[in-house]
Write an enzyme that holds these catalytic residues in place. Structure first.
Site, PDB file in Angstrom:
ATOM      1  N   GLU A 158     121.307  33.331  51.288  1.00 29.56           N
ATOM      2  CA  GLU A 158     120.362  32.816  50.285  1.00 29.56           C
ATOM      3  C   GLU A 158     121.023  32.516  48.949  1.00 29.56           C
ATOM      4  O   GLU A 158     120.419  31.933  48.068  1.00 29.56           O
ATOM      5  CB  GLU A 158     119.218  33.813  50.073  1.00 29.56           C
ATOM      6  CG  GLU A 158     118.381  34.044  51.310  1.00 29.56           C
ATOM      7  CD  GLU A 158     117.790  32.754  51.853  1.00 29.56           C
ATOM      8  OE1 GLU A 158     117.066  32.083  51.122  1.00 29.56           O
ATOM      9  OE2 GLU A 158     118.083  32.426  53.025  1.00 29.56           O
TER      10      GLU A 158
ATOM     11  N   ASP B 292     136.913   1.623  42.436  1.00 32.36           N
ATOM     12  CA  ASP B 292     135.866   2.420  43.066  1.00 32.36           C
ATOM     13  C   ASP B 292     134.500   2.172  42.455  1.00 32.36           C
ATOM     14  O   ASP B 292     134.389   1.966  41.255  1.00 32.36           O
ATOM     15  CB  ASP B 292     136.142   3.912  42.864  1.00 32.36           C
ATOM     16  CG  ASP B 292     137.158   4.453  43.840  1.00 32.36           C
ATOM     17  OD1 ASP B 292     137.487   3.740  44.789  1.00 32.36           O
ATOM     18  OD2 ASP B 292     137.607   5.592  43.633  1.00 32.36           O
TER      19      ASP B 292
ATOM     20  N   ARG C  64     141.626  12.490  46.148  1.00 32.46           N
ATOM     21  CA  ARG C  64     141.932  11.057  46.236  1.00 32.46           C
ATOM     22  C   ARG C  64     142.226  10.447  44.864  1.00 32.46           C
ATOM     23  O   ARG C  64     142.798   9.365  44.775  1.00 32.46           O
ATOM     24  CB  ARG C  64     140.835  10.282  46.964  1.00 32.46           C
ATOM     25  CG  ARG C  64     139.505  10.285  46.263  1.00 32.46           C
ATOM     26  CD  ARG C  64     138.426   9.700  47.142  1.00 32.46           C
ATOM     27  NE  ARG C  64     138.602   8.279  47.404  1.00 32.46           N
ATOM     28  CZ  ARG C  64     138.409   7.320  46.500  1.00 32.46           C
ATOM     29  NH1 ARG C  64     138.047   7.634  45.272  1.00 32.46           N
ATOM     30  NH2 ARG C  64     138.580   6.054  46.819  1.00 32.46           N
TER      31      ARG C  64
ATOM     32  N   PRO D 263     123.156  24.704  45.063  1.00 34.08           N
ATOM     33  CA  PRO D 263     122.267  23.571  44.737  1.00 34.08           C
ATOM     34  C   PRO D 263     121.761  23.620  43.293  1.00 34.08           C
ATOM     35  O   PRO D 263     121.158  22.665  42.823  1.00 34.08           O
ATOM     36  CB  PRO D 263     121.098  23.719  45.727  1.00 34.08           C
ATOM     37  CG  PRO D 263     121.280  25.004  46.430  1.00 34.08           C
ATOM     38  CD  PRO D 263     122.592  25.595  46.078  1.00 34.08           C
TER      39      PRO D 263
HETATM   40  N1  ADE Z   1     125.013  24.940  48.834  1.00 33.32           N
HETATM   41  C1  ADE Z   1     123.818  24.664  49.405  1.00 33.32           C
HETATM   42  N2  ADE Z   1     123.363  23.475  49.021  1.00 33.32           N
HETATM   43  C2  ADE Z   1     124.277  22.940  48.164  1.00 33.32           C
HETATM   44  C3  ADE Z   1     124.365  21.733  47.424  1.00 33.32           C
HETATM   45  N3  ADE Z   1     123.413  20.809  47.466  1.00 33.32           N
HETATM   46  N4  ADE Z   1     125.448  21.542  46.657  1.00 33.32           N
HETATM   47  C4  ADE Z   1     126.408  22.487  46.585  1.00 33.32           C
HETATM   48  N5  ADE Z   1     126.379  23.637  47.250  1.00 33.32           N
HETATM   49  C5  ADE Z   1     125.332  23.871  48.048  1.00 33.32           C
END
Ligand code: ADE
Length: 250
Positions: free
Chosen positions: A118, A171, A156, A91
Site C-alpha cells: 500500500e 524529441d 537516453r 503515485p
Molecule cells: N507506484 C504506484 N503507482 C505509481 C505511479 N503512478 N508512479 C510512480 N510510482 C508508482
C-alpha cells in the site's frame, strides 16, 4: 563521468530484461551509466525477512517497514562519496516530465526506491530526505515499472547514449511541443503518399513545415502544452523587446 543509478527493490529480477536491451544495455556497456540493483529484503533484520507490516490504525493492505528500507538505503549511500538524490516512486510524487528527466540526467547519482504493497511508512520520506516522483495519474501495483520508466527517460539523455541518428534534440516535449510526423520508404504505400515537401530537398521549407505540423498537433492533441508554449513565447518576445529598448536607450 559515469552516472550511477542505484535501484532499491523487492523484485530485482523485474529489471533484468529492460536493462539488458537496446539503448540501456549499450549505455551500461559504454560506461555512460552504472546501474546497481539492491534487494531490500536482504536488509530485513528478522529470520523471516519481513519487509512489510499491517498499517497502524487499521485498514487494508501492507505498508513497507522503515528498518529494511533505511538499512538498504544507508548501505547503498555509503558505497560512494556522493549521497545521491534519493527518489521514492509513488503515485503521490511530483510528475515525471521531460523537464524533470533533463534535470535528473545532470545528477551524478540517483537512488530510486520502488515500493510494493500500500505504500511506504511515512517516516521513510522524512528520515531519508526523499523526493517522490510519479509517472502519471494512475496506480501501478508497485514502483518497479515506474523506476524503469525514469531510468529509460534519463539515460537516453546522457551524452553518447543515443547514436547520432536517434539524437534527442528533436524529441517531443524538448521545446514543449509534440513532434512532427515522420515518414520513410516507400514513397507510396497502399495509396498513401509521403508529403511532397519532404521529397523536395528544400531544407528551409521542410523545417518550416515540420514546425507547423508540430504546432498543429500540439494544439489538437495537447491544448495544455500548446497554451504553455504560447505563454512562454509571449514572455520571451516581451523580454526581447525590452532588451532592444534598453539597448536603444543606453
Ligand atoms: N507506484 C504506484 N503507482 C505509481 C505511479 N503512478 N508512479 C510512480 N510510482 C508508482
Amino acid at each position: 563521468m559515469t552516472m550511477r543509478i542505484d535501484v532499491l527493490t523487492l523484485f530485482p529480477e523485474m529489471f533484468e530484461s529492460p536493462l539488458s536491451h537496446s539503448i540501456l544495455k549499450r549505455a551500461q556497456q559504454q560506461g555512460i551509466v552504472e546501474i546497481v540493483l539492491s534487494n531490500i529484503r536482504e536488509f530485513a533484520a528478522d529470520a523471516y525477512r519481513k519487509v512489510d507490516d499491517k498499517p497502524y490504525g487499521g485498514g487494508p493492505g501492507m505498508v513497507m517497514m522503515c528498518p529494511p528500507v533505511f538499512a538498504c538505503a544507508e548501505h547503498v549511500r555509503s558505497l560512494r562519496p556522493q549521497p545521491g538524490r534519493l527518489i521514492l516512486l509513488t503515485p503521490q510524487g511530483a510528475p515525471l516530465t521531460q523537464a524533470k528527466a533533463i534535470e535528473l540526467s545532470r545528477e551524478p547519482r540517483l537512488i530510486l526506491v520502488a515500493g510494493r504493497y500500500e505504500g511506504f511508512d511515512e517516516r521513510i520520506r522524512e528520515g531519508l530526505d526523499a523526493e517522490e516522483l510519479s509517472i502519471g495519474d494512475y496506480v501501478l501495483s508497485g514502483g518497479e515499472l515506474a523506476a524503469m520508466v525514469v531510468i529509460d527517460a534519463v539515460v537516453r539523455l546522457l551524452d553518447g547514449a543515443l547514436g547520432d541518428e536517434d539524437s534527442a534534440a528533436n524529441d517531443s516535449f524538448g521545446d514543449g511541443l509534440l513532434e512532427y510526423p515522420h515518414y520513410t520508404r516507400p514513397e507510396e504505400f497502399r495509396g498513401m503518399r509521403v508529403p511532397q515537401i519532404l521529397l523536395s530537398g528544400d531544407h528551409g521549407r521542410i523545417a518550416q513545415w515540420r514546425l507547423e505540423q508540430s504546432l498543429q498537433r500540439t494544439q489538437q492533441r495537447r491544448p495544455d502544452l500548446y497554451a504553455a508554449w504560447l505563454a512562454r513565447r509571449q514572455a520571451t518576445n516581451k523580454t526581447l523587446k525590452k532588451d532592444k529598448n534598453q539597448e536603444i536607450e543606453t
